[in-house]
Motif scaffolding. Structure first.
Motif, PDB file in Angstrom:
ATOM      1  N   GLN A   1       0.720  -0.710  -0.281  1.00  0.00           N
ATOM      2  CA  GLN A   1       0.275   0.271  -0.200  1.00  0.00           C
ATOM      3  C   GLN A   1       0.807   1.666   0.387  1.00  0.00           C
ATOM      4  N   LEU A   2       2.047   0.921   0.898  1.00  0.00           N
ATOM      5  CA  LEU A   2       3.028   2.628   0.756  1.00  0.00           C
ATOM      6  C   LEU A   2       3.085   2.777  -0.591  1.00  0.00           C
ATOM      7  N   LYS A   3       3.574   1.414  -1.577  1.00  0.00           N
ATOM      8  CA  LYS A   3       4.071   1.701  -2.879  1.00  0.00           C
ATOM      9  C   LYS A   3       3.382   2.319  -3.638  1.00  0.00           C
ATOM     10  N   ALA A   4       2.219   1.561  -2.922  1.00  0.00           N
ATOM     11  CA  ALA A   4       0.973   2.000  -4.400  1.00  0.00           C
ATOM     12  C   ALA A   4       0.602   3.651  -4.161  1.00  0.00           C
ATOM     13  N   VAL A   5       1.441   4.573  -3.375  1.00  0.00           N
ATOM     14  CA  VAL A   5       0.707   5.552  -3.240  1.00  0.00           C
ATOM     15  C   VAL A   5       1.846   6.536  -2.922  1.00  0.00           C
ATOM     16  N   SER A   6       2.800   6.299  -3.843  1.00  0.00           N
ATOM     17  CA  SER A   6       4.246   6.567  -2.976  1.00  0.00           C
ATOM     18  C   SER A   6       4.793   7.844  -4.521  1.00  0.00           C
ATOM     19  N   ASP A   7       3.567   7.471  -5.622  1.00  0.00           N
ATOM     20  CA  ASP A   7       3.722   7.663  -6.512  1.00  0.00           C
ATOM     21  C   ASP A   7       2.488   9.174  -7.011  1.00  0.00           C
TER      22      ASP A   7
ATOM     23  N   LEU B   1      -5.076   9.527  -8.464  1.00  0.00           N
ATOM     24  CA  LEU B   1      -5.859   9.368  -9.273  1.00  0.00           C
ATOM     25  C   LEU B   1      -7.217   8.940  -7.842  1.00  0.00           C
ATOM     26  N   LEU B   2      -6.298   9.110  -6.388  1.00  0.00           N
ATOM     27  CA  LEU B   2      -7.467   8.979  -5.434  1.00  0.00           C
ATOM     28  C   LEU B   2      -7.486   9.737  -4.951  1.00  0.00           C
ATOM     29  N   SER B   3      -7.408  11.411  -5.461  1.00  0.00           N
ATOM     30  CA  SER B   3      -7.776  12.652  -4.878  1.00  0.00           C
ATOM     31  C   SER B   3      -9.276  12.798  -6.183  1.00  0.00           C
ATOM     32  N   CYS B   4      -9.198  12.178  -7.103  1.00  0.00           N
ATOM     33  CA  CYS B   4     -10.502  11.965  -8.339  1.00  0.00           C
ATOM     34  C   CYS B   4     -11.797  11.184  -7.688  1.00  0.00           C
ATOM     35  N   LEU B   5     -10.897  10.359  -7.227  1.00  0.00           N
ATOM     36  CA  LEU B   5     -12.214   8.627  -6.102  1.00  0.00           C
ATOM     37  C   LEU B   5     -12.192   9.506  -5.046  1.00  0.00           C
ATOM     38  N   LYS B   6     -11.830   9.953  -4.339  1.00  0.00           N
ATOM     39  CA  LYS B   6     -12.957  10.518  -3.275  1.00  0.00           C
ATOM     40  C   LYS B   6     -14.390  10.812  -3.469  1.00  0.00           C
TER      41      LYS B   6
ATOM     42  N   GLN C   1      -2.138   0.951 -15.710  1.00  0.00           N
ATOM     43  CA  GLN C   1      -0.995   0.199 -15.011  1.00  0.00           C
ATOM     44  C   GLN C   1      -0.526   0.272 -13.116  1.00  0.00           C
ATOM     45  N   HIS C   2      -0.758   2.246 -13.787  1.00  0.00           N
ATOM     46  CA  HIS C   2      -1.051   2.759 -12.002  1.00  0.00           C
ATOM     47  C   HIS C   2      -2.831   2.581 -11.235  1.00  0.00           C
ATOM     48  N   LEU C   3      -3.449   2.013 -11.741  1.00  0.00           N
ATOM     49  CA  LEU C   3      -4.428   1.608 -11.665  1.00  0.00           C
ATOM     50  C   LEU C   3      -4.530  -0.406 -10.929  1.00  0.00           C
ATOM     51  N   LYS C   4      -4.000  -0.506 -11.719  1.00  0.00           N
ATOM     52  CA  LYS C   4      -3.579  -2.314 -11.319  1.00  0.00           C
ATOM     53  C   LYS C   4      -2.899  -1.630 -10.070  1.00  0.00           C
ATOM     54  N   LYS C   5      -2.008  -1.056  -9.685  1.00  0.00           N
ATOM     55  CA  LYS C   5      -1.297  -1.207  -8.390  1.00  0.00           C
ATOM     56  C   LYS C   5      -2.134  -0.749  -6.913  1.00  0.00           C
ATOM     57  N   LEU C   6      -3.164  -0.042  -7.829  1.00  0.00           N
ATOM     58  CA  LEU C   6      -3.971   0.661  -6.523  1.00  0.00           C
ATOM     59  C   LEU C   6      -4.490  -0.627  -6.264  1.00  0.00           C
ATOM     60  N   GLU C   7      -4.996  -0.963  -7.052  1.00  0.00           N
ATOM     61  CA  GLU C   7      -6.133  -2.574  -7.111  1.00  0.00           C
ATOM     62  C   GLU C   7      -5.374  -3.869  -6.435  1.00  0.00           C
ATOM     63  N   GLU C   8      -4.218  -3.698  -6.926  1.00  0.00           N
ATOM     64  CA  GLU C   8      -3.310  -5.134  -6.388  1.00  0.00           C
ATOM     65  C   GLU C   8      -3.409  -4.671  -4.760  1.00  0.00           C
TER      66      GLU C   8
ATOM     67  N   ILE D   1      -4.036   3.318   8.055  1.00  0.00           N
ATOM     68  CA  ILE D   1      -2.914   4.164   6.367  1.00  0.00           C
ATOM     69  C   ILE D   1      -3.308   5.200   5.410  1.00  0.00           C
ATOM     70  N   ILE D   2      -3.940   3.991   4.835  1.00  0.00           N
ATOM     71  CA  ILE D   2      -4.299   5.257   3.532  1.00  0.00           C
ATOM     72  C   ILE D   2      -5.158   5.799   4.194  1.00  0.00           C
ATOM     73  N   ARG D   3      -6.335   5.228   5.125  1.00  0.00           N
ATOM     74  CA  ARG D   3      -7.530   7.247   5.401  1.00  0.00           C
ATOM     75  C   ARG D   3      -6.841   7.950   5.882  1.00  0.00           C
ATOM     76  N   ALA D   4      -5.396   7.655   6.526  1.00  0.00           N
ATOM     77  CA  ALA D   4      -4.386   9.137   6.753  1.00  0.00           C
ATOM     78  C   ALA D   4      -4.527   9.850   5.475  1.00  0.00           C
ATOM     79  N   VAL D   5      -3.650   9.026   4.681  1.00  0.00           N
ATOM     80  CA  VAL D   5      -3.213  10.154   2.542  1.00  0.00           C
ATOM     81  C   VAL D   5      -3.903  10.100   2.097  1.00  0.00           C
ATOM     82  N   LEU D   6      -5.657   9.417   2.208  1.00  0.00           N
ATOM     83  CA  LEU D   6      -6.908  10.527   1.761  1.00  0.00           C
ATOM     84  C   LEU D   6      -7.391  11.222   2.660  1.00  0.00           C
ATOM     85  N   ASP D   7      -6.936  11.106   3.548  1.00  0.00           N
ATOM     86  CA  ASP D   7      -7.849  12.113   4.249  1.00  0.00           C
ATOM     87  C   ASP D   7      -6.834  13.591   4.344  1.00  0.00           C
ATOM     88  N   GLU D   8      -5.345  13.225   3.760  1.00  0.00           N
ATOM     89  CA  GLU D   8      -4.775  14.486   3.369  1.00  0.00           C
ATOM     90  C   GLU D   8      -5.143  15.278   2.056  1.00  0.00           C
ATOM     91  N   LEU D   9      -5.405  14.098   0.940  1.00  0.00           N
ATOM     92  CA  LEU D   9      -5.409  14.838  -0.654  1.00  0.00           C
ATOM     93  C   LEU D   9      -6.829  15.392  -0.268  1.00  0.00           C
TER      94      LEU D   9
END
Length: 102
Positions: free
Chosen positions: A9-15, A21-26, A48-55, A79-87
């Motif tokens: 998950q940390l690798k997925a959100v390090s791009d 993409l995540l900010s749009c999906l909020k 490819q980016h979406l695949k990493k987030l899905e995996e 961890i992901i909830r915290a990232v999403l909250d900041e976006l």
């Protein structure tokens, strides 16, 4: 928390593209075709980016005709909830839903 999941998950959100993409999906489910316009990169690159987030278990997809529509999974890890909250939420078009882009 499972360390392998945390690493994935940390690798997925390090791009920056995946964070966009995540900010749009909020705000809503988004079609892959809209992500191509938002990021200004090719559809295979977006996929490819979406695949990493899905995996990483952050998003899920459903097929609508020839396109896939993506949305956030409801129960995110802390961890992901915290990232999403900041976006900052970013509006995206919803192709095929009758809504137009501003």
């Amino acid at each position: 928390m499972d360390l392998q999941l945390m690493e994935k998950q940390l690798k997925a959100v390090s791009d920056s593209n995946r964070l966009t993409l995540l900010s749009c999906l909020k705000s809503a489910e988004v079609c892959v075709c809209d992500f191509v316009d938002i990021l200004g990169i090719s559809q295979p690159a977006v996929s490819q980016h979406l695949k990493k987030l899905e995996e990483a278990g952050i998003i899920t997809a459903r097929k609508v005709g020839t396109w896939k529509h993506y949305r956030l999974i409801e129960n995110q890890t802390p961890i992901i909830r915290a990232v999403l909250d900041e976006l900052e939420e970013r509006q995206a078009c919803n192709c095929g839903t009758g809504t137009s882009c501003d």
